[in-house]
Design a protein around this motif. Structure first.
Motif, short mmCIF file in Angstrom:
data_model
loop_
_atom_site.label_atom_id
_atom_site.label_comp_id
_atom_site.label_asym_id
_atom_site.label_seq_id
_atom_site.Cartn_x
_atom_site.Cartn_y
_atom_site.Cartn_z
N SER A 7 0.82 -1.20 0.00
CA SER A 7 0.00 0.00 0.00
C SER A 7 0.86 1.26 0.00
CB SER A 7 -0.91 0.00 1.23
OG SER A 7 -1.66 1.18 1.26
N PRO A 8 0.56 2.22 -0.88
CA PRO A 8 1.33 3.46 -0.90
C PRO A 8 1.29 4.25 0.41
CG PRO A 8 0.05 3.26 -2.91
CD PRO A 8 -0.41 2.17 -1.98
N ASN A 9 0.24 4.05 1.21
CA ASN A 9 0.19 4.81 2.46
C ASN A 9 1.24 4.35 3.46
OD1 ASN A 9 -1.05 2.42 3.27
ND2 ASN A 9 -2.60 3.45 4.48
N LEU A 10 1.89 3.22 3.20
CA LEU A 10 2.98 2.75 4.07
C LEU A 10 4.33 3.36 3.69
CD1 LEU A 10 2.10 -1.06 4.23
CD2 LEU A 10 1.60 0.71 5.94
N LEU A 11 4.40 3.95 2.51
CA LEU A 11 5.68 4.44 2.00
C LEU A 11 6.03 5.81 2.55
CD1 LEU A 11 5.27 3.43 -1.75
CD2 LEU A 11 6.49 2.18 0.04
N CYS A 12 7.30 6.00 2.85
CA CYS A 12 7.78 7.31 3.26
C CYS A 12 7.77 8.23 2.03
CB CYS A 12 9.18 7.23 3.84
SG CYS A 12 10.48 6.73 2.66
N ARG A 13 8.00 9.48 2.25
CA ARG A 13 7.99 10.47 1.17
C ARG A 13 8.93 10.07 0.04
NH1 ARG A 13 10.79 14.83 -0.74
NH2 ARG A 13 9.55 16.64 -1.37
N ASN A 14 10.16 9.70 0.39
CA ASN A 14 11.15 9.36 -0.64
C ASN A 14 10.73 8.16 -1.48
OD1 ASN A 14 12.78 11.48 0.06
ND2 ASN A 14 14.13 10.25 1.35
N HIS A 15 10.21 7.14 -0.84
CA HIS A 15 9.81 5.95 -1.59
C HIS A 15 8.55 6.20 -2.40
CE1 HIS A 15 12.58 3.71 1.21
NE2 HIS A 15 12.97 3.36 0.00
N LEU A 16 7.62 6.96 -1.86
CA LEU A 16 6.39 7.29 -2.59
C LEU A 16 6.72 8.08 -3.86
CD1 LEU A 16 3.26 7.40 -2.73
CD2 LEU A 16 3.42 9.54 -1.43
N GLY A 18 9.65 8.53 -5.28
CA GLY A 18 10.58 7.78 -6.13
C GLY A 18 9.86 6.73 -6.97
N GLU A 19 8.93 6.03 -6.36
CA GLU A 19 8.16 5.04 -7.12
C GLU A 19 7.33 5.73 -8.20
OE1 GLU A 19 4.57 1.78 -6.78
OE2 GLU A 19 5.57 2.38 -4.93
N HIS A 20 6.73 6.85 -7.87
CA HIS A 20 5.93 7.58 -8.85
C HIS A 20 6.78 7.97 -10.06
CE1 HIS A 20 3.97 11.24 -10.51
NE2 HIS A 20 2.92 10.42 -10.47
N ARG A 21 7.96 8.47 -9.80
CA ARG A 21 8.88 8.86 -10.88
C ARG A 21 9.28 7.65 -11.73
NH1 ARG A 21 11.75 11.59 -7.74
NH2 ARG A 21 13.07 9.90 -7.05
N GLU A 22 9.60 6.55 -11.08
CA GLU A 22 10.01 5.35 -11.81
C GLU A 22 8.85 4.73 -12.58
OE1 GLU A 22 12.24 2.77 -9.23
OE2 GLU A 22 13.89 4.20 -9.14
N LEU A 23 7.64 4.81 -12.02
CA LEU A 23 6.48 4.29 -12.72
C LEU A 23 6.26 5.06 -14.03
CD1 LEU A 23 3.15 3.16 -11.20
CD2 LEU A 23 3.17 4.58 -13.25
N HIS A 24 6.43 6.36 -13.99
CA HIS A 24 6.30 7.15 -15.22
C HIS A 24 7.36 6.74 -16.25
CE1 HIS A 24 3.09 10.13 -14.96
NE2 HIS A 24 3.23 10.02 -13.66
N ALA A 25 8.57 6.52 -15.79
CA ALA A 25 9.63 6.08 -16.70
C ALA A 25 9.28 4.73 -17.31
CB ALA A 25 10.97 6.00 -15.96
#
Length: 109
Positions: A7-16, A18-25
């Motif tokens: 769940s994204p609500n478990l992720l810290c700011r950096n991981h949230l 960072g994942e968003h950026r990588e998902l777009h890539a």
């Protein structure tokens, strides 16, 4: 590259973020048939599952908005084809939780 399966609500700011950026890539790599990282195991598991990747993006965007971040990078829903459920994991979700625990970050694990 990593798209988490927790769940994204478990992720810290950096991981949230960072994942968003990588998902777009990853979205661009798959939808535009780009070569960079196209053979990476994390990318390979999303081929044929752009609908699932789109839904993951929506979860991330919703979490970002709930934390007060501005989200201005929607994905093109017309490209969200294939399966809507990701069932292939590089690391099992329980192992992903262990990985995050060992990172000593602010994830809510």
């Amino acid at each position: 590259m990593r798209i988490w399966d927790i769940s994204p609500n478990l992720l810290c700011r950096n991981h949230l973020l960072g994942e968003h950026r990588e998902l777009h890539a990853m979205w661009v790599i798959i939808t535009e048939k780009k070569k960079g990282y196209s053979l990476h195991p994390e990318t390979l598991r999303w081929y044929g599952k752009l609908n699932a990747l789109y839904l993951r993006h929506e979860l991330l965007a919703n979490e970002m908005c709930s934390r007060g971040y501005n989200h201005k990078s929607p994905l093109d829903k017309r490209k969200a084809t294939g399966k809507s459920l990701q069932d292939v994991f590089i690391d099992d979700p329980l192992d992903q939780i262990k990985i995050l625990k060992n990172k000593n970050c602010d994830c809510k694990i």
